[in-house]
Every structure is written in C-alpha cells, then in structure tokens.
Design a protein around this motif. Structure first.
Motif, PDB file in Angstrom:
ATOM      1  N   VAL A  86      -1.435  -1.373  -9.375  1.00 40.28           N
ATOM      2  CA  VAL A  86      -1.620  -2.223 -10.269  1.00 40.28           C
ATOM      3  C   VAL A  86      -3.102  -2.343  -9.903  1.00 40.28           C
ATOM      4  CG1 VAL A  86      -2.043  -4.480 -10.825  1.00 40.28           C
ATOM      5  CG2 VAL A  86       0.206  -3.866 -10.235  1.00 40.28           C
ATOM      6  N   ASN A  87      -3.855  -1.953  -8.798  1.00 36.21           N
ATOM      7  CA  ASN A  87      -5.054  -2.179  -8.822  1.00 36.21           C
ATOM      8  C   ASN A  87      -5.979  -0.372  -9.449  1.00 36.21           C
ATOM      9  OD1 ASN A  87      -4.726  -4.222  -7.216  1.00 36.21           O
ATOM     10  ND2 ASN A  87      -5.063  -3.637  -5.280  1.00 36.21           N
ATOM     11  N   HIS A  88      -5.212   0.540  -9.563  1.00 42.92           N
ATOM     12  CA  HIS A  88      -5.725   1.570  -9.554  1.00 42.92           C
ATOM     13  C   HIS A  88      -4.781   2.585 -10.481  1.00 42.92           C
ATOM     14  CE1 HIS A  88      -6.906   1.643  -4.852  1.00 42.92           C
ATOM     15  NE2 HIS A  88      -8.179   1.757  -5.721  1.00 42.92           N
ATOM     16  N   THR A  89      -4.343   1.787 -11.368  1.00 42.17           N
ATOM     17  CA  THR A  89      -3.991   1.598 -13.088  1.00 42.17           C
ATOM     18  C   THR A  89      -4.766   1.187 -13.880  1.00 42.17           C
ATOM     19  OG1 THR A  89      -1.691   2.884 -11.781  1.00 42.17           O
ATOM     20  CG2 THR A  89      -1.760   2.830 -13.946  1.00 42.17           C
ATOM     21  N   PRO A  90      -4.865   2.104 -14.475  1.00 42.12           N
ATOM     22  CA  PRO A  90      -5.770   1.097 -15.885  1.00 42.12           C
ATOM     23  C   PRO A  90      -4.145   0.482 -16.213  1.00 42.12           C
ATOM     24  CG  PRO A  90      -5.987   3.260 -16.681  1.00 42.12           C
ATOM     25  CD  PRO A  90      -5.145   3.053 -15.099  1.00 42.12           C
ATOM     26  N   GLU A 146       0.262   4.883  -1.688  1.00 42.02           N
ATOM     27  CA  GLU A 146      -0.827   4.122  -1.924  1.00 42.02           C
ATOM     28  C   GLU A 146      -1.786   5.471  -3.630  1.00 42.02           C
ATOM     29  OE1 GLU A 146      -3.733   2.290   1.138  1.00 42.02           O
ATOM     30  OE2 GLU A 146      -1.953   2.920   2.632  1.00 42.02           O
ATOM     31  N   PHE A 147      -2.658   4.852  -3.975  1.00 40.07           N
ATOM     32  CA  PHE A 147      -2.484   5.597  -5.218  1.00 40.07           C
ATOM     33  C   PHE A 147      -4.239   5.283  -4.994  1.00 40.07           C
ATOM     34  CE2 PHE A 147       1.954   3.775  -6.899  1.00 40.07           C
ATOM     35  CZ  PHE A 147       1.862   5.641  -7.989  1.00 40.07           C
ATOM     36  N   SER A 167       3.082  -0.250  -1.647  1.00 36.59           N
ATOM     37  CA  SER A 167       2.056   0.298  -2.869  1.00 36.59           C
ATOM     38  C   SER A 167       2.079  -0.331  -4.335  1.00 36.59           C
ATOM     39  CB  SER A 167       4.352   1.337  -3.035  1.00 36.59           C
ATOM     40  OG  SER A 167       4.041   1.577  -1.786  1.00 36.59           O
ATOM     41  N   VAL A 168       3.034  -1.461  -4.544  1.00 30.47           N
ATOM     42  CA  VAL A 168       2.521  -2.056  -5.659  1.00 30.47           C
ATOM     43  C   VAL A 168       1.640  -2.761  -5.713  1.00 30.47           C
ATOM     44  CG1 VAL A 168       3.375  -4.567  -6.905  1.00 30.47           C
ATOM     45  CG2 VAL A 168       4.715  -2.990  -5.595  1.00 30.47           C
TER      46      VAL A 168
END
Length: 321
Positions: free
Chosen positions: A176-180, A250-251, A171-172
């Motif tokens: 991080v990977n998908h938030t600017p 998951e984002f 989740s973390v």
C-alpha cells in the motif's frame, strides 16, 4: 403525561442540537497562524499546498490545518489496531532503513521457539514496524524514467500458509505504501488452510478495519498447494493485471510503474521485478546486484548473470530476458 414527557424530551434534544451547532460554528472559525508557525510543525506528515498569492492566513489554510489534524487523529486510531495485536506502525523503530534489527539478551531467549517454527525470526519481526523504510537500490537511470498516467491497475495476490502475522501485514503495508493509489486495484490474501488462530479472526478484522474495501481475504477449505492457491487468488481478482507474491516481501518505491508499463506494451509478457534479499535472522535488506531470475534444468530457482549484449548496452534500466 406520556405525551408531555415526549414534548419535554424533544425540547431538550433541540436545545442540545442548537448548542452543538453554535459550538461547531465557533470551532470552525478560520485559525490565524502564529508568526513563525508552519503546517509541518502542526503535522509533519502532511504535505502543504502553496499559500495564497497575498500570503498570510486564509480560509484554505485553516481548512488544510484542520484536515491535517483530522488525518492525525484517524492515523492514531488506525495505529491502535496494530497495537491490539502487539504490532507497531510508523516509519521509525528497529530495522529502519533496512538496517539489521536486534534483540536484547532477554528477548533472544524468547525468540528461539518462533524462529524454529517459521524459519525466520518472527519474534524480532513483531518488534519491527509494519511501515518501516527500506533502501531504494534502483539504478539512477531507473529513477529518472517517466511513465504515462494511463497504466493499467494491478491486483496484488499474496499466498500464505501459517506465516507469521507481522510478516504478512508488513507485506500488505509495504504494498500500500509503495504502490501509487490509482494503480493499486486491490490486495488479495489467499490463506491455504492455515492452522494459526491469529491468521483467522485477528487478521481479517485488522485488514477490514485498516484497509476497508482494499484488502480481500480468500480462504481455502483444504490445503491446495501453491499453484492452486494462486489460481484461487486469480479468480477473485478484478484488476487488469495480477501480480503473485509470497507473503513475506517488502516493496520499494517505483516498483509498479515499469512492470505495468512493460505488460501494457505486450500483454503476453510475464514480468519479474528485481528481487533483493531480506535476511531471516535480523531482517536486514541485502542488495542483489544486476541479475535475472530463472531456473536450472533441474528447476532450481537461481540468479542468472545478464547476457553480454545487456552489459554492452551500458543501460542498467533495460530489462533482462
């Protein structure tokens, strides 16, 4: 004699320093790329800037190559943190692309206990990368929308109690990977008094080293329940907007901008992004078609079909009330 020894030691240290400096200069000479080489051959994850107008090797190219190599070294070091926990990083492996992940017959036997404990296949989760790719199910029109660069920052708050460590960390990583980066103020993990040892020292050590300064851990001294735990996360948040999530999500790409934009227009809005499903047995990402999230009069969570006027508008990027 003691002073003489100190002088000798200082001379040796100076010689070592000079030798090291000379070696550093020698190593830092611009690198001339061989014919046909590309930056992506050296480091496939690096994005390469446009070459100079005259082409060929340049000091800038050499610096970019060295930064790429340094990034690769740092990434391998960080990846070692997850290996020490028996977990995996990177974009490949089982479940890549949101596809069903599988276990061998021998692994299936080992997975029975943890599956019953968590309500999902936590043993399989440990075999799936923390960075795995998932499908982008957004309607085409959503992908075409443009947003301003002055959007407010968000604090993402995850609430958990005795959740599997791999699921929390995925989740973390996904957030991080998908938030600017310029929109992500921080991630706050609220532990509602878990009993699991791996959620104490190992979790805290990992996030402090992997995401220093970005991820905070808040621990309740007694079991407070979902709402009080969320309030504790809100108290610790410093972002202009707070987002509350379960610690087993998951984002996907582009999730944050429309949410932040809508709240920027009206700070009284409470936004719920479109939610797809992650199957508990094989972690397959299952698309849920256009629907709103709501509650029945008995307060059971449910998916609600959009009203007629939403369908009549013919624009799947519009919000659903």
């Amino acid at each position: 004699m003691a002073s003489l020894r100190r002088v000798k030691v200082l001379l040796v240290l100076n010689l070592i320093a000079v030798a090291g400096f000379v070696l550093f200069l020698a190593k830092c000479r611009p690198i001339t790329a061989k014919s046909g080489d590309s930056f992506h051959d050296i480091h496939p994850r690096a994005e390469v800037a446009n070459s100079t107008a005259h082409g060929g090797s340049s000091i800038q190219d050499a610096v970019l190559k060295r930064l790429s190599l340094l990034e690769d070294i740092v990434y391998r070091q960080l990846n070692g943190l997850s290996k020490s926990l028996g977990l995996i990083e990177g974009y490949g492996g089982r479940g890549k692309g949101g596809l069903p992940a599988t276990l061998s017959p021998e692994e299936e036997e080992k997975a029975k206990g943890p599956h019953e404990k968590y309500g999902y296949n936590s043993y399989l989760s440990e075999k799936i990368s923390l960075d795995r790719s998932i499908p982008d199910y957004r309607p085409t029109k959503c992908k075409e929308l443009k947003y301003g660069k002055d959007l407010p920052q968000i604090s993402i708050i995850f609430i958990f109690v005795n959740e599997a460590l791999s699921v929390i960390l995925r989740s973390v990583h996904s957030a991080v990977n998908h938030t600017p980066a310029h929109l992500l103020k921080e991630i706050i993990l609220v532990d509602d008094n878990s009993d699991e040892e791996e959620l104490k020292g190992p979790l805290e050590e990992y996030v402090n080293k992997r995401y220093p300064g970005l991820v905070k851990v808040v621990r309740n001294q007694k079991r407070e329940g979902l709402i009080r735990a969320r309030i504790e996360g809100w108290k610790a948040a410093t972002g202009q907007i707070t987002g509350f999530f379960d610690a087993h999500v998951e984002f996907t790409a582009g999730w944050a901008e429309p949410v932040l934009s809508r709240i920027q227009e009206n700070r009284k809005r409470v936004i719920l992004p479109s939610i797809d499903n992650i199957k508990q047995d094989n972690f397959e990402v299952q698309r849920y078609e256009n629907s709103a999230h709501g509650y029945s009069w008995e307060l059971w969570c449910m998916y609600i079909s959009p009203p007629k006027d939403w369908w009549d508008a013919g624009d799947p990027s519009l919000p659903i009330r």
